[in-house]
Every structure is written in C-alpha cells, then in structure tokens.
Design an enzyme around this catalytic site. Sequence first.
Site, PDB file in Angstrom:
ATOM      1  N   GLU A  42     -31.411  27.185  16.961  1.00  0.00           N
ATOM      2  CA  GLU A  42     -31.998  28.055  17.968  1.00  0.00           C
ATOM      3  C   GLU A  42     -31.581  27.569  19.360  1.00  0.00           C
ATOM      4  OE1 GLU A  42     -33.173  30.792  18.062  1.00  0.00           O
ATOM      5  OE2 GLU A  42     -34.271  30.968  19.939  1.00  0.00           O
ATOM      6  N   PHE A  43     -31.594  26.263  19.540  1.00  0.00           N
ATOM      7  CA  PHE A  43     -31.192  25.692  20.819  1.00  0.00           C
ATOM      8  C   PHE A  43     -29.733  26.064  21.125  1.00  0.00           C
ATOM      9  CE2 PHE A  43     -29.572  22.437  23.632  1.00  0.00           C
ATOM     10  CZ  PHE A  43     -30.608  22.265  24.541  1.00  0.00           C
ATOM     11  N   ASP A  44     -28.872  25.861  20.138  1.00  0.00           N
ATOM     12  CA  ASP A  44     -27.446  26.168  20.330  1.00  0.00           C
ATOM     13  C   ASP A  44     -27.233  27.645  20.630  1.00  0.00           C
ATOM     14  OD1 ASP A  44     -26.906  23.567  19.843  1.00  0.00           O
ATOM     15  OD2 ASP A  44     -26.236  23.863  17.764  1.00  0.00           O
ATOM     16  N   SER A  89     -26.118  -5.839  45.694  1.00  0.00           N
ATOM     17  CA  SER A  89     -26.330  -6.437  44.382  1.00  0.00           C
ATOM     18  C   SER A  89     -27.445  -7.472  44.530  1.00  0.00           C
ATOM     19  CB  SER A  89     -25.041  -7.053  43.851  1.00  0.00           C
ATOM     20  OG  SER A  89     -24.646  -8.077  44.707  1.00  0.00           O
ATOM     21  N   LEU A  90     -27.777  -8.122  43.455  1.00  0.00           N
ATOM     22  CA  LEU A  90     -28.875  -9.078  43.487  1.00  0.00           C
ATOM     23  C   LEU A  90     -28.341 -10.486  43.332  1.00  0.00           C
ATOM     24  CD1 LEU A  90     -31.463  -7.395  41.116  1.00  0.00           C
ATOM     25  CD2 LEU A  90     -31.389  -7.366  43.605  1.00  0.00           C
ATOM     26  N   GLU A 126     -38.796  -6.294  35.363  1.00  0.00           N
ATOM     27  CA  GLU A 126     -38.263  -5.213  34.537  1.00  0.00           C
ATOM     28  C   GLU A 126     -36.946  -5.639  33.926  1.00  0.00           C
ATOM     29  OE1 GLU A 126     -37.887  -3.040  38.554  1.00  0.00           O
ATOM     30  OE2 GLU A 126     -36.712  -1.823  37.184  1.00  0.00           O
ATOM     31  N   LYS A 128     -33.051  -5.891  33.044  1.00  0.00           N
ATOM     32  CA  LYS A 128     -31.773  -5.747  33.747  1.00  0.00           C
ATOM     33  C   LYS A 128     -30.827  -5.050  32.769  1.00  0.00           C
ATOM     34  CE  LYS A 128     -28.312  -8.490  36.305  1.00  0.00           C
ATOM     35  NZ  LYS A 128     -27.404  -7.402  36.310  1.00  0.00           N
ATOM     36  N   ASP A 130     -27.767  -3.387  31.016  1.00  0.00           N
ATOM     37  CA  ASP A 130     -26.366  -3.785  31.025  1.00  0.00           C
ATOM     38  C   ASP A 130     -25.483  -2.548  30.943  1.00  0.00           C
ATOM     39  OD1 ASP A 130     -24.142  -5.320  31.036  1.00  0.00           O
ATOM     40  OD2 ASP A 130     -24.354  -6.057  28.987  1.00  0.00           O
ATOM     41  N   ARG A 149     -21.264   2.707  41.774  1.00  0.00           N
ATOM     42  CA  ARG A 149     -21.495   1.663  42.763  1.00  0.00           C
ATOM     43  C   ARG A 149     -20.212   1.340  43.544  1.00  0.00           C
ATOM     44  NH1 ARG A 149     -21.159  -3.732  43.450  1.00  0.00           N
ATOM     45  NH2 ARG A 149     -22.775  -4.594  44.781  1.00  0.00           N
ATOM     46  N   GLU A 185     -29.066   2.637  36.009  1.00  0.00           N
ATOM     47  CA  GLU A 185     -27.922   2.164  35.249  1.00  0.00           C
ATOM     48  C   GLU A 185     -27.638   3.166  34.124  1.00  0.00           C
ATOM     49  OE1 GLU A 185     -27.200  -0.745  36.729  1.00  0.00           O
ATOM     50  OE2 GLU A 185     -25.858  -1.808  35.353  1.00  0.00           O
ATOM     51  N   TYR A 237     -34.100   2.737  38.066  1.00  0.00           N
ATOM     52  CA  TYR A 237     -34.798   1.516  38.465  1.00  0.00           C
ATOM     53  C   TYR A 237     -35.042   1.371  39.965  1.00  0.00           C
ATOM     54  CZ  TYR A 237     -30.015  -0.276  39.149  1.00  0.00           C
ATOM     55  OH  TYR A 237     -28.725  -0.445  39.532  1.00  0.00           O
ATOM     56  N   LYS A 302     -38.822  -8.276  41.275  1.00  0.00           N
ATOM     57  CA  LYS A 302     -38.867  -7.733  42.640  1.00  0.00           C
ATOM     58  C   LYS A 302     -40.262  -7.936  43.211  1.00  0.00           C
ATOM     59  CE  LYS A 302     -35.707  -4.080  41.211  1.00  0.00           C
ATOM     60  NZ  LYS A 302     -35.655  -2.797  40.535  1.00  0.00           N
ATOM     61  N   LYS A 326     -30.496 -14.098  34.406  1.00  0.00           N
ATOM     62  CA  LYS A 326     -29.562 -13.646  33.371  1.00  0.00           C
ATOM     63  C   LYS A 326     -29.744 -14.472  32.105  1.00  0.00           C
ATOM     64  CE  LYS A 326     -25.424 -12.370  34.780  1.00  0.00           C
ATOM     65  NZ  LYS A 326     -24.455 -11.270  34.782  1.00  0.00           N
ATOM     66  N   CYS A 420       3.885 -17.299   3.964  1.00  0.00           N
ATOM     67  CA  CYS A 420       3.127 -16.051   4.076  1.00  0.00           C
ATOM     68  C   CYS A 420       2.145 -15.954   2.908  1.00  0.00           C
ATOM     69  CB  CYS A 420       4.082 -14.857   4.067  1.00  0.00           C
ATOM     70  SG  CYS A 420       3.200 -13.279   4.052  1.00  0.00           S
ATOM     71  N   CYS A 423       3.456 -12.933   0.575  1.00  0.00           N
ATOM     72  CA  CYS A 423       4.727 -12.873  -0.148  1.00  0.00           C
ATOM     73  C   CYS A 423       5.372 -14.243  -0.327  1.00  0.00           C
ATOM     74  CB  CYS A 423       5.691 -11.916   0.553  1.00  0.00           C
ATOM     75  SG  CYS A 423       6.289 -12.538   2.133  1.00  0.00           S
ATOM     76  N   CYS A 438       5.760 -13.642   9.531  1.00  0.00           N
ATOM     77  CA  CYS A 438       6.478 -13.606   8.267  1.00  0.00           C
ATOM     78  C   CYS A 438       7.732 -12.770   8.486  1.00  0.00           C
ATOM     79  CB  CYS A 438       5.582 -12.975   7.197  1.00  0.00           C
ATOM     80  SG  CYS A 438       6.523 -12.507   5.726  1.00  0.00           S
ATOM     81  N   CYS A 444       7.426  -7.674   2.182  1.00  0.00           N
ATOM     82  CA  CYS A 444       6.059  -8.178   2.306  1.00  0.00           C
ATOM     83  C   CYS A 444       5.106  -6.985   2.355  1.00  0.00           C
ATOM     84  CB  CYS A 444       5.969  -9.035   3.565  1.00  0.00           C
ATOM     85  SG  CYS A 444       4.347  -9.719   3.866  1.00  0.00           S
TER      86      CYS A 444
HETATM   87  S1  IVH Z   1     -32.433  -3.471  41.407  1.00  0.00           S
HETATM   88  C1  IVH Z   1     -31.358  -3.859  45.875  1.00  0.00           C
HETATM   89  N1  IVH Z   1     -33.122  -3.302  38.880  1.00  0.00           N
HETATM   90  O1  IVH Z   1     -27.932  -5.292  38.293  1.00  0.00           O
HETATM   91  C2  IVH Z   1     -31.698  -3.998  44.435  1.00  0.00           C
HETATM   92  N2  IVH Z   1     -30.841  -3.636  39.398  1.00  0.00           N
HETATM   93  O2  IVH Z   1     -26.917  -7.313  40.864  1.00  0.00           O
HETATM   94  C3  IVH Z   1     -31.021  -3.009  43.594  1.00  0.00           C
HETATM   95  N3  IVH Z   1     -29.384  -3.698  37.424  1.00  0.00           N
HETATM   96  O3  IVH Z   1     -26.079  -3.790  40.782  1.00  0.00           O
HETATM   97  C4  IVH Z   1     -30.894  -3.386  42.190  1.00  0.00           C
HETATM   98  N4  IVH Z   1     -30.960  -3.370  35.938  1.00  0.00           N
HETATM   99  O4  IVH Z   1     -26.546  -2.458  38.778  1.00  0.00           O
HETATM  100  C5  IVH Z   1     -32.118  -3.483  39.759  1.00  0.00           C
HETATM  101  N5  IVH Z   1     -33.879  -3.071  36.698  1.00  0.00           N
HETATM  102  C6  IVH Z   1     -32.881  -3.246  37.565  1.00  0.00           C
HETATM  103  C7  IVH Z   1     -31.543  -3.400  37.145  1.00  0.00           C
HETATM  104  C8  IVH Z   1     -30.543  -3.599  38.098  1.00  0.00           C
HETATM  105  C9  IVH Z   1     -29.666  -3.551  36.122  1.00  0.00           C
HETATM  106  C10 IVH Z   1     -28.048  -3.976  37.947  1.00  0.00           C
HETATM  107  C11 IVH Z   1     -27.679  -3.178  39.145  1.00  0.00           C
HETATM  108  C12 IVH Z   1     -27.298  -4.154  40.199  1.00  0.00           C
HETATM  109  C13 IVH Z   1     -27.189  -5.437  39.467  1.00  0.00           C
HETATM  110  C14 IVH Z   1     -27.817  -6.545  40.238  1.00  0.00           C
END
Ligand code: IVH
Length: 682
Positions: A42-44, A89-90, A126, A128, A130, A149, A185, A237, A302, A326, A420, A423, A438, A444
Amino acid sequence: MDLFSAIDTEPVRQRMEQLAAELDRLNYEYYMNDRSLVSDQEFDRMMRELQDLEQQYPELASPLSPTKRVGGEVNKSFRSVEHRFPMLSLGNTYSIEEIEDFEARTRRILNSQFSILNSQFSYTCELKYDGVAIGLTYRHGKLVQAVTRGNGTTGDDITTNAKTIPTIPLQLRGDYPDDFEARGEVVYPFEAFEAMNRQREADGDEPFANPRNAASGSLKLQDSAECAKRKLLFCMYFMMAPDGVPLPQTHYGRLEYARQMGFKVQPYIQECKDINEIKAFIDHWDHARWNLPFGIDGIVIKVNQTPLWDRLGLTAKSPRWAIAYKFKAERVSTPLESISYQVGRTGVITPVANLRPVWLGGTTVRRATLVNADFIRKMDICLGDSLLIEKGGEIIPKVVGVDLEKRQPGAMPVQYVERCPECGTPLVRVEGEAGHYCPNCDGCHPQIIGRLEHFVSRKAMNIDSLGPERLELLYQAGLVHNVADLYDLRREQLIGLGSDATIQDRSADNLLEAINASKQVPFERVVFALGIRYVGEVGAKKLARYFGSMDALMDATVEELALVEDVGEVTARAVSEWFANPDHRALVHRLRQAGLQFVGQWQQASGRLEGMTLVVSGTFEHFSREEIKADIERHGGKVSGSISGKTTFLVAGDKMGPEKLKKAEKLGVRILSEAEYMDLVR
Ligand code: IVH
C-alpha cells in the site's frame, strides 16, 4: 500559468498534497515510532501514484516531497559551501584521568570565576556516534540545505542525498525555531552495512572497510536513488541558531525539543551531576556499546546549561564546555591454531591465521590475515603462540602482536611455506616485493579457477551465468583450462554436465548466449579481464585509452607503458612481462579469433555531435552515466552539467530529475530518449 490550467490542475494539486502528507505521516510513524500503519504494498502504491503525478505535473512537485526519499536525482558535483556557523570539533582523550581533569577544571572556573554553585549546573553524557558529521539548515520548518563537515569552515552540499535518509525530517512538526541548524552524525547501522557489503562482494565490488567509510561514501554517491537504498541513520546531537532566535537553555532541553520537531534523537543521553555519574555512564557504554545497532567510538560530555557555554569559551579549535572520551580499540588474546596459505589468482600467497574462535567487538573472529612472510617475522610469531587481535573502528580484525605472557618455553618461530600448498611447486619471491608466489600459473588449481572467475566477473566480461561451481565443473570435465576455451564450448559438450546432469538444454543455451554476448564487452574491460597483476579496473581503462588497441598495448615497451597516468614502474613491468610470455600471446590470439573487442570504440566514433552541447539526466539501459558522457565526447559533443540556452539536447534516462525536465521545457530544449540518442550517433 493561465487561468484555465490553474483551474484544471487544482484537483491534482490537492491529491498530490494529500498523498505527500499521508506518506510523510507513515514514514514518521515507521522510522520514529517503529509503527507500520499500512502494508508495504500500500505504501509503495501511494509512492508510485505520487511519483507519476510529479512526472506528469513537474510544476506541482514539491522539493520536499516524500518521493525525494526514494531518490532519483543525480548529483553532478557536490558544491562546496561555507558553514554559517563553523563546525568545531571536540577535544578528545582516551584517558579517564583527563576526563576527571576536564570536570575539575570546568567546575573550578564556574565556581570561582563566575560564582556558579554546583547545584546550578550539570553535564550531559551522550554517545559519540561513529559516522559522518553533517549540518542541516531549516528555514520556516523546511529543510533547505545539508552540508558535510568538510574542514569545519566549508563542506560539501549533499542536500539531495540527505533527503533520502528517512530520519532526516524534510518538514518539521509542531513548534520550531524559524531559522536554525541541526547537527548530527550520519551512521551506517551494522545490519544494513553487512548486507550491503555482502552484496558488493557478490557483485565483485570492493567491500567497505567499516561503516563510517561506507556512510561517507554513500553521502557522496552520484545517484541519489542508490543512496536511498543504503538505509542510513541520522543521529541528531546539536542545535544552533543565529542571535535572536530563541532555543531552550539546556542541551538536554534542546534535544528534547528537536525530538518533538521530528528528529531522531537517540534515547541514550543522561544528565550527570558529577564526575562519578559521568564515569558510571562511560563504564556502562564501554561494554554495552556492542549491543547497539550502530557503531559508537566514545562518549561526549557537555555542560548542560547553554548560557554557560559562552562563559567557558573556546580554545583554538574546540569548545571548553565539552570533551569526548574515546574508547580504546577492543583487544583480545587467542591461541593461533594453525596457519593456512591461500593462493590467489595471480599466484600470490597470503598466510592466514586460524584462531581459536573468540568474541570481539560484536562478532566471532576465527581468522585474521598474516599479510606476508615479513609480517610474520616482524611480529615474531612462534608456533603455539596466542595472538593479540584488535578491532577498532575497523570491522576487519587485525593481528597487532603476540601475547608474550602466554608463550611456551622453547617455542619455535613459524617456518614460512616453501612450496605451494596447492600444487607443491617451490615458491618464488621477487626482489623488492614482500609476497611469495607460486610460479606454476597453468598447473595450480586455485590460480586457474581464480583467473576464470576474474575473467567472467561483472566488472570484466560479465558472464554472470558462470559461477564458481560451473567453472569448476567445466574445468573438471576437461572442457575449460583457460579463458579462451570458454569461446570454444559447444552445446553438445555442455548438456548433461554435472553430477546430477544439472546443465540441461535451456541452461546450456543461456550459457552459450552469455558467452557470446561477452564478445561485445568494450576493449578496456577486456584488458582488465586478462587479469594481469597490478592492473585493476582503473589501470586497465587508462591503458586501453592510451594505447587504443590490443596490438599497440601488446608491443608497448616498459618505458612507454610507464608514461600512462597512474601506471607505475612495477605495473609497467608486469604488463610487459605478461605479454612477453608466448603462452599469453597465444591466448590473446585465440581471444582475437573468438571476436572479442580488441580496439577501443572511441577510435571509431563519428563527429555527429560536433558543435552541440548535451546534458544527461537519469539512468540508462545501455550506458552508465560515465559511459554515456564518454560516448557523447567521442562523437564530438560537449557535456554540460546544467541546462541553459546553449543546450542542444537533454538526453533523458529513467527517473530523470523533474527540475531538469521543467527547465528543458521552459527553455524549449529538445529532449531525446536513450533510443533516439543512439539513433542520432550510430
Ligand atoms: S558535539 C561543538 N556530540 O565527534 C560540539 N559530537 O570531535 C559539536 N560526534 O565532529 C560536537 N557524536 O562529528 C557531538 N553526541 C555527539 C557526537 C559528536 C559524534 C562527532 C562530531 C564531531 C566529533 C567531535
């Protein structure tokens, strides 16, 4: 628009709006609340109805239509754009002590410089995620731009692909700020990642090393419909707005607000009062992370009260009010039970450690590559050792060392095989190269089968009815020893082949037809199919383009070969040696007799498109997008990315972008179907 057509299209517009609203609602319930309110069919059906209407009435199609979720628009290039707010970045660390320092320093500054009591502030912890950081700009509740970014100051505009990610709202719900940016992310959930990689392997494509690379690659796909299939997830985030646009005064509150607007905000966020609560959160996720459906590489901490952010300020690159912890790559020790030596199609030997199965980073590890003899020697691996295995962000487990505590007294270093394993031929090692191989290429078994498999693979001759089992069958029956033998196969030889006579009339015919069809495969892929060492898909293309024909390529000297872009000394030598071998020359001769393409098509092209400018859009049956562009150029035409007054033709494939169609119609540019294009140039 004149009055009559306005009246005519009103019911259509209403229907489109109704469909869009309903599809948006169903998407939201499905992705945000895990609720399926209608069947997939139905969705399709509703999606198709809306797509059809948008095709018929492109002027009524909304740029935020749910059909954008399916993709179809083609990204010519990803425009570089400046971030309105730089993407910082952090600061990050692997050490808990540094997290303690961060917390103590923050508290000290807030207490003593700003007289803020402990009870007046808190932290949020929270995950992080990946993946790949992106920023989404919303104006009046509508998504207007998505940017990667990049270097933090400028990034790439990936709006079209971002629209295909179901957890990125196109239109916000309820109350929202009029102008703001949402950051988060884009991650590739494990299950979807693994399924996609399995498919890539089956298709002969290089699998992605890890979900992060795959997410990043997906956002840069030219074909947004392909991106739509990737099942990416957006984890929000962060939120920021220009001065004067009010936002909640805590980070926690902002994320809650974002959730109400329709963003997917992961529930794993916690307000922490002190360092002990922060450490408990980190400890918990260091283990629990493997139960998540997507990858995280740490925890972000934070300061929760956003007015304090300005007071704490920034260092050179990152804010003082946040830090990332990390996780260390997970590492285990497990006994090495034996070493297998695999023989590749070019004869290269790869040693592989067979390990006692061990649980690591969400999967059971049984094997890991030992790369080559040098690697084993450098790692000083002895018989009976236990090896240290790591799996960081990468999905593929890596041997990072020997667990010396478990070494048995008198353990003897691993003796590398001299013959090998398949062979029995003594292995050779080329001066300056790390691998053994080889030299018995024609006797072989894995080399013979490996070369056949390579030859028929999708990116080479694309004879897809010949899988590994069938090739083995043909080889065992004495019918096929080398790739040229494929073209001598006759119907009566095939019928009844297989232990239970699996090949019958129909499949014999299909097989012969597929082999016959491969004679039309372009020259550059024939070069790739030969399976010359170091000559990959790209290298083959460059060689084919440069030399133009098999004759020229065969007789090129090492010096001439090395003139080709991206072809180095080693590859040049490998090519020259391959063609110097009389057996290979005989093979090439037979392939020529069989009628394979030995000359580049572009050599034979016409000047029919001289002076014309063409724009291509959509997907084609006979060409990839790159191929049709090359084809246009070969016929003397110019390819342009956008339609203008100078455009002669718009070549329209399947699922062409409605914007393009609209523009072409407006400017009166003639639209050609793929068939019409082919008639024009052939
Ligand atoms: S906060 C100014 N929260 O990790 C602060 N970053 O170096 C903005 N990342 O470039 C970032 N999870 O790409 C924040 N829960 C999270 C995150 C997060 C992943 C990444 C983000 C950032 C890098 C931190």
